[in-house]
Design a protein around this motif. Structure first.
Motif, short mmCIF file in Angstrom:
data_model
loop_
_atom_site.label_atom_id
_atom_site.label_comp_id
_atom_site.label_asym_id
_atom_site.label_seq_id
_atom_site.Cartn_x
_atom_site.Cartn_y
_atom_site.Cartn_z
N ASN A 465 0.69 -1.35 0.12
CA ASN A 465 0.15 0.07 0.16
C ASN A 465 0.85 1.38 0.03
OD1 ASN A 465 -2.20 1.56 -0.08
ND2 ASN A 465 -2.44 1.34 2.25
N HIS A 466 1.91 1.24 0.77
CA HIS A 466 2.56 2.54 1.05
C HIS A 466 3.94 2.35 0.54
CE1 HIS A 466 -0.42 4.34 3.39
NE2 HIS A 466 -0.55 3.35 4.25
N PHE A 467 4.45 1.18 0.09
CA PHE A 467 5.56 0.84 -0.38
C PHE A 467 5.92 -0.44 -1.08
CE2 PHE A 467 5.83 -0.17 3.98
CZ PHE A 467 6.38 -1.56 3.95
N VAL A 468 6.73 -0.67 -2.00
CA VAL A 468 6.83 -1.92 -2.90
C VAL A 468 7.83 -2.92 -1.58
CG1 VAL A 468 8.12 -3.24 -4.51
CG2 VAL A 468 7.21 -1.08 -4.83
N TRP A 469 6.94 -4.23 -1.66
CA TRP A 469 7.39 -5.02 -0.69
C TRP A 469 8.64 -5.94 -1.24
CZ3 TRP A 469 7.04 -5.86 4.31
CH2 TRP A 469 5.99 -5.36 5.05
N GLU A 470 8.55 -6.30 -2.64
CA GLU A 470 9.58 -6.83 -3.23
C GLU A 470 9.82 -6.62 -4.62
OE1 GLU A 470 10.58 -11.88 -4.24
OE2 GLU A 470 8.62 -11.33 -3.22
N PHE A 471 10.94 -6.45 -4.95
CA PHE A 471 11.61 -6.05 -6.46
C PHE A 471 12.19 -7.38 -7.21
CE2 PHE A 471 10.79 -1.65 -6.31
CZ PHE A 471 10.94 -1.14 -5.04
N ILE A 472 12.23 -7.31 -8.36
CA ILE A 472 13.24 -8.00 -9.10
C ILE A 472 14.90 -7.92 -8.73
CG2 ILE A 472 14.12 -8.49 -11.30
CD1 ILE A 472 11.46 -9.70 -11.32
N PRO A 473 15.40 -8.93 -8.23
CA PRO A 473 16.82 -8.54 -7.71
C PRO A 473 17.61 -7.56 -8.38
CG PRO A 473 16.42 -10.90 -7.71
CD PRO A 473 15.39 -10.04 -8.49
N GLY A 474 18.13 -6.61 -7.62
CA GLY A 474 19.03 -5.65 -8.01
C GLY A 474 18.44 -4.13 -8.15
N HIS A 475 17.20 -4.12 -7.83
CA HIS A 475 16.54 -2.80 -7.75
C HIS A 475 15.87 -2.55 -6.58
CE1 HIS A 475 16.48 -4.46 -11.91
NE2 HIS A 475 16.52 -3.23 -12.33
N GLY A 476 15.32 -1.23 -6.37
CA GLY A 476 15.10 -0.88 -5.15
C GLY A 476 14.08 0.50 -5.11
N THR A 477 14.15 1.41 -4.11
CA THR A 477 13.15 2.35 -3.94
C THR A 477 14.01 3.77 -4.06
OG1 THR A 477 11.36 1.11 -2.91
CG2 THR A 477 11.59 3.56 -2.67
N LEU A 478 13.58 4.69 -4.47
CA LEU A 478 14.28 6.00 -4.66
C LEU A 478 13.43 6.93 -3.77
CD1 LEU A 478 16.50 8.30 -5.40
CD2 LEU A 478 14.89 8.68 -7.30
N ASN A 479 14.05 7.32 -2.68
CA ASN A 479 12.97 8.34 -1.66
C ASN A 479 13.31 9.74 -2.58
OD1 ASN A 479 12.30 6.40 0.02
ND2 ASN A 479 14.11 6.71 1.25
N VAL A 480 12.16 10.17 -3.14
CA VAL A 480 12.07 11.48 -3.79
C VAL A 480 12.44 12.48 -2.77
CG1 VAL A 480 10.89 13.02 -5.23
CG2 VAL A 480 10.59 10.37 -5.63
N PRO A 481 13.28 13.54 -3.00
CA PRO A 481 13.20 14.66 -2.21
C PRO A 481 11.91 15.44 -2.19
CG PRO A 481 15.25 14.55 -3.59
CD PRO A 481 14.26 13.58 -4.00
N ALA A 482 11.58 15.98 -0.77
CA ALA A 482 10.18 16.93 -0.94
C ALA A 482 10.15 18.10 -1.70
CB ALA A 482 10.13 17.05 0.75
N ASP A 483 11.40 18.51 -2.18
CA ASP A 483 11.52 19.84 -2.77
C ASP A 483 11.13 19.43 -4.45
OD1 ASP A 483 14.03 18.20 -3.66
OD2 ASP A 483 14.94 20.06 -3.66
N ALA A 484 11.28 18.20 -4.73
CA ALA A 484 10.78 17.82 -6.14
C ALA A 484 9.32 17.43 -6.32
CB ALA A 484 11.60 16.69 -6.46
N ALA A 485 8.68 16.80 -5.17
CA ALA A 485 7.60 16.52 -5.36
C ALA A 485 6.93 15.80 -3.91
CB ALA A 485 7.05 15.53 -6.41
N ILE A 486 5.82 16.06 -3.73
CA ILE A 486 5.16 15.30 -2.39
C ILE A 486 3.67 14.83 -2.79
CG2 ILE A 486 6.41 16.67 -0.65
CD1 ILE A 486 3.93 18.43 -0.29
N LEU A 487 3.14 14.11 -1.83
CA LEU A 487 2.08 13.43 -1.75
C LEU A 487 0.84 14.39 -1.21
CD1 LEU A 487 0.12 11.01 -2.76
CD2 LEU A 487 0.44 10.40 -0.19
N HIS A 488 -0.10 14.79 -2.05
CA HIS A 488 -0.93 15.85 -1.12
C HIS A 488 -2.22 14.82 -1.15
CE1 HIS A 488 0.12 19.95 -3.35
NE2 HIS A 488 1.12 19.26 -3.02
N HIS A 489 -2.61 14.82 0.39
CA HIS A 489 -3.29 13.87 0.93
C HIS A 489 -4.58 14.74 1.51
CE1 HIS A 489 -4.10 9.87 3.32
NE2 HIS A 489 -5.34 10.44 2.60
N TYR A 490 -5.96 14.68 1.06
CA TYR A 490 -6.88 15.33 1.40
C TYR A 490 -7.93 14.71 2.24
CZ TYR A 490 -5.11 18.71 -2.11
OH TYR A 490 -4.32 19.65 -2.63
#
Length: 559
Positions: A465-490
């Motif tokens: 729901n909030h993140f990927v649990w499993e990737f193809i080996p050799g890949h992962g998550t990039l934490n995007v800097p807040a100055d680039a974009a954020i999630l607007h949650h209303y």
């Protein structure tokens, strides 16, 4: 005196030797028992592997029945395949092996190589034939007949990644100790002027999808292995007992073949298209303005397609989504899962929906967003999400990036509307939450807490729901800097009440970049569907005087 002292000393030495001998004896016994246990375990594991399981040799099924065995984590056996021929004439299944790998038919003698310990042999023609009265489903919940507990299957996908060829089925079943099931892989060939259905049957492997709250039932993957000599089947059925007729029939979706995607590597995107996955719509969801705002704003952000799951929706939203379906913008799938939400399974089985959308989108879209209807990923400097991803690819090292995570920012609905609402000439604008609510919580949630993500589906194995649990080996998550974009949650305060609005806040009008275009597109959609779908009249924007009166009354109401 001296004699007494010497005797006591000898006694103490004697007792010390006794204790030392006893300690040594206990240590020896401990290692002896431990060694016996290890030896016994190894012996019984070896015996278990020798005396259980299913083996198939050239068209016959050797079956050893063991009711108590539920070992589902073992790897697939190399030889546990069945060949079944169903048609006007029953023939040896050895004939079809060559067909399945594209060679002329040639008869192979039926040789029973089953080991001596196998107690029961089931012939191919003893298994139920292809159910001609079934309609193949591309996505709907169907029952697995004969299981002790609830077991349902929804969709099936061909997955050839990681040098493993499987049919991956989206399903839901018991969280702990799920039952053994089988995959019957269906193929169609021409036999003269008649269409003949043949099958290969394999034991399935179950993988429970995470985030199940340890409830009785959970979303899961049913994995059906394809050996090198098997092509991709047309359909698949899951059965709990081999001799029971199938009660489900799933089309095997092969997006890799259908999209003609010929990428040189996994790091090459199939096409520059973005899709959105939304968890099942429930509680007779009928917020007509919200659904139009969600679709139209995300389209302005560069999204091409939306996948929704219909648990229960109201008539107006149903009509709106039908219109988008006709344009090819929306896919709406039925979601009638016979499990009690939050008591038997988490939130209408949302993790089955998210992972179905992941595999349904694979090779069709380069990126997908897994978000809710009250959430928007808004770039700070780019106009669209494809531009944002391109910007991140140039700014950061994203070679191994399988998903982009965005921090959550709450725009609480209890905060006052933005003052510009009073100046809107079109009532549509004043009814759009992204334009009304511009005050947000100053502190952002850390990544993996309330965050949402954009992923590259071909690099993901299991979506959360909030993140990927499993990737193809050799890949992962990039934490995007807040100055680039954020999630607007209303949303309203997450813990109830109104205390959340006392927290430190700031005004964020980034979404106003889309004010004119969003108002125009929603207005066009509303005017076109208001009579056809019986849409409600938008609320008129409040006047400044009226808003001041409301502001004065709010403190009194809180007291």
């Amino acid at each position: 005196m001296g004699s007494s002292s010497g005797g006591r000393s000898k006694y103490i030495n004697f007792r010390n030797k006794q204790r030392a001998n006893m300690s040594f004896f206990i240590v020896v016994m401990f290692f002896a028992v431990f060694g016996f246990i290890v030896f016994t375990e190894i012996f019984f594991i070896d015996e278990k592997e020798k005396t259980t399981g299913i083996l198939v040799r050239h068209g016959s099924l050797s079956y050893h029945h063991n009711k108590d065995k539920m070992d589902y984590d073992n790897e697939f056996q190399d030889d546990d395949y069945i060949s079944i021929r169903v048609g006007q004439a029953m023939m040896d299944t050895g004939d079809i092996g060559s067909f399945l790998i594209g060679k002329p038919r040639m008869h192979i003698p039926n040789i029973d190589n089953a080991p001596r310990y196998v107690t029961k042999v089931i012939s191919e023609n003893q298994l139920p034939p292809y159910p001609e009265n079934f309609t193949i489903s591309y996505g709907s919940w169907q029952n697995v007949n004969g299981s002790k507990y609830k077991f349902f299957v929804f969709s099936a996908y061909y997955d050839q990644r990681r040098n493993q060829r499987n049919i991956r089925i989206i399903a839901a079943t018991k969280t702990r100790g799920p039952e053994r099931v089988w995959c019957r892989l269906w193929y169609r060939i021409m036999d003269g002027n008649a269409t003949v259905n043949i099958s290969r049957t394999v034991p399935a492997k179950l993988k429970i999808i995470r985030e199940n709250w340890n409830l009785r039932y959970s979303a899961c993957f049913v994995m059906c292995p394809l050996r090198a000599n098997l092509s991709v089947p047309v359909a698949v059925s899951v059965v709990a007992k081999l001799k029971d007729p199938p009660t489900n029939m799933l089309n095997v979706i092969n997006n890799l073949n259908e999209s003609n995607w010929k990428a040189p590597s996994m790091n090459s995107a199939p096409i520059g298209r973005f899709g959105v996955c939304v968890k099942p719509l429930h509680f007779d969801y009928n917020k007509e303005m919200e659904i139009m705002e969600f679709i139209e704003l995300n389209r302005l952000l560069g999204v091409d397609h939306f996948t929704f799951y219909n648990h229960t929706i109201g008539p107006q939203v149903s009509c709106i989504l039908r219109d988008y379906q006709e344009k090819g913008i929306v896919t709406l799938l039925p979601w009638k899962l016979a499990m009690v939400s939050q008591k038997e399974i988490r939130t209408e089985g949302l993790f089955a929906a998210l992972n179905d959308c992941l595999y349904r989108s694979m090779y069709k879209f380069s990126h997908i967003l897994l978000i809710d209807l009250d959430e928007y990923i808004i770039p700070n400097y780019n106009d669209t999400l494809p531009q944002l991803i391109d910007y991140l690819n140039h700014r950061l090292n994203t070679r191994s990036t399988g998903s982009f995570s965005f921090q959550n920012a709450f725009f609480y609905l209890q905060w006052d509307d933005d003052s510009e609402v009073y100046d809107f000439s079109d009532p549509i604008s004043s009814n759009l939450v992204t334009l009304k609510k511009t005050r947000r919580k100053s502190k952002l949630h850390p990544h993996k807490q309330r965050s949402k993500y954009i992923c590259r589906p071909e690099l993901v194995v299991e979506a959360g729901n909030h993140f990927v649990w499993e990737f193809i080996p050799g890949h992962g998550t990039l934490n995007v800097p807040a100055d680039a974009a954020i999630l607007h949650h209303y949303r309203i305060c997450e813990f109830g009440g109104n205390d959340c609005i006392k927290t430190s806040s700031t005004v964020d009008k980034t979404a106003y970049r889309y004010l004119q275009s969003l108002t125009r597109t929603v207005r066009e959609q509303y005017d076109r569907l208001k009579y056809k779908c019986g849409l409600s009249k938008p609320k008129e924007p409040p006047t400044r005087v009226f808003q001041k009166i409301l502001s004065m009354l709010k403190p009194a109401q809180r007291r």
